[in-house]
Scaffold this active site. Structure first.
Site, short mmCIF file in Angstrom:
data_model
loop_
_atom_site.label_atom_id
_atom_site.label_comp_id
_atom_site.label_asym_id
_atom_site.label_seq_id
_atom_site.Cartn_x
_atom_site.Cartn_y
_atom_site.Cartn_z
N ASP A 116 22.49 126.50 -25.26
CA ASP A 116 23.00 126.15 -26.51
C ASP A 116 24.65 125.90 -26.28
O ASP A 116 25.17 125.84 -25.38
CB ASP A 116 23.14 127.58 -27.50
CG ASP A 116 23.75 128.57 -26.68
OD1 ASP A 116 24.88 128.87 -26.60
OD2 ASP A 116 23.06 129.52 -26.04
N ASP A 134 27.01 127.58 -27.49
CA ASP A 134 28.12 128.69 -28.05
C ASP A 134 28.40 128.48 -29.36
O ASP A 134 27.33 127.87 -30.30
CB ASP A 134 29.21 129.04 -26.76
CG ASP A 134 29.52 130.40 -27.26
OD1 ASP A 134 28.86 131.27 -26.77
OD2 ASP A 134 30.88 130.70 -27.36
#
Length: 296
Positions: free
Chosen positions: A211, A213
């Site tokens: 991802d 973040d």
């Protein structure tokens, strides 16, 4: 230090709970002076390289990052005769070019964990190992070559920020960490890398990006569902990298040019007569080579 037979330790992080591509010979439970490791060690081979696999979070991912017994894990791997360690960890990205699915072979760390047992040494036996270059350059080079061979988007070199978790970052924290020059964020490479160095075991790690973040404008917050969706493909790619790196490394190894296998020779500060016998006994696996060299 002459060439020796390689026994490669592989620590699997989130999503990587089995040893892909290994011919499994046996599974063995270990006890250590620091408690039990996360789970049993799986012994096998891959492309002629002896291997030992350990799932960092235990069977079924039962352990949070703070509950992992990092000291027991490293001690058990050394008891098992491991000569080198490569680790795989899910992580969030702070860089646009490190998109979900990319791999980072990190070469630096910022440790923001707290409350974790981060050393084997202590009162009665003090040692200060250097962490200026915290990973083995030769292992990192082999991992980068393996990623290239597998056509996996990757970056060699970068900084991993370690936090306690298990919660993900706030947006303010994410922006702060980006301003520090960090590349990825995770919860498990510290104190693992420090303990591997104290055990005189060359160590390198692959961060598998799941991802971004939460620093990107209008980006959805990180959630487990999104992480799991990317993790499945990352796990498949990790298995391919493990097989490729075994082929690159081969069954024999030369000493690390960084002198990792003998780093305690320059780290121990406690005089022999002042050493605590009980702690020395606990350190018989971790510092066994050092003790032998001192008495030989």
């Amino acid at each position: 230090m002459a060439s020796q037979k390689r026994r490669l330790g592989v620590i699997g992080g989130s999503g990587l709970y089995q040893a892909p591509g290994f011919s499994v010979a046996e599974t063995r439970a270990f006890e250590t002076p620091w408690g039990r490791p996360s789970g049993p060690l799986v012994f096998g081979a891959c492309d002629g390289v002896e291997t030992v696999f350990l799932s960092r979070h235990g069977p079924g991912h039962a352990l949070t990052p703070d509950e992992v017994n990092y000291r027991a894990n490293i001690d058990a791997l050394k008891q098992a005769g491991v000569t080198d360690i490569i680790s795989f960890s899910a992580c969030g990205s702070f860089r646009e070019e490190l998109a979900p699915g990319a791999f980072l072979i990190m070469d630096q760390y910022i440790d923001r964990t707290a409350g974790r047992a981060s050393t084997f040494f202590g009162r009665g036996f003090v040692a200060h190992v250097s962490m200026a270059d915290p990973v083995c350059a030769a292992l990192s080079e082999a991992l980068a070559a393996a990623c290239a061979d597998c056509d996996i988007v990757h970056q060699r070199g970068g900084t991993y920020l370690a936090i306690n978790g298990p919660q993900f970052s706030t947006r303010a924290e994410s922006h702060l960490y980006r301003s520090w020059g960090c590349d990825v964020i995770g919860m498990t490479n510290m104190p693992e890398a420090k303990l591997a160095r104290e055990a005189e075991l060359p160590y390198a790690s692959v961060g598998m990006v799941t991802d971004y973040d939460c620093w990107r404008k209008d980006e959805d917050a990180v959630d487990v569902a999104g992480v799991l969706a990317v993790m499945a493909k990352n796990t498949e790619n990790a298995g391919r990298v493990i097989q490729a790196v075994c082929e690159i490394l081969g069954p024999m190894r030369d000493p690390s040019p960084q002198g990792i296998e003998t780093c305690l020779d320059f780290a121990v500060i406690t005089a022999p007569e002042a050493r605590d016998p009980a702690l020395c006994e606990k350190l018989k696996t971790i510092a066994g080579r050092y003790f032998d060299a001192q008495t030989g």
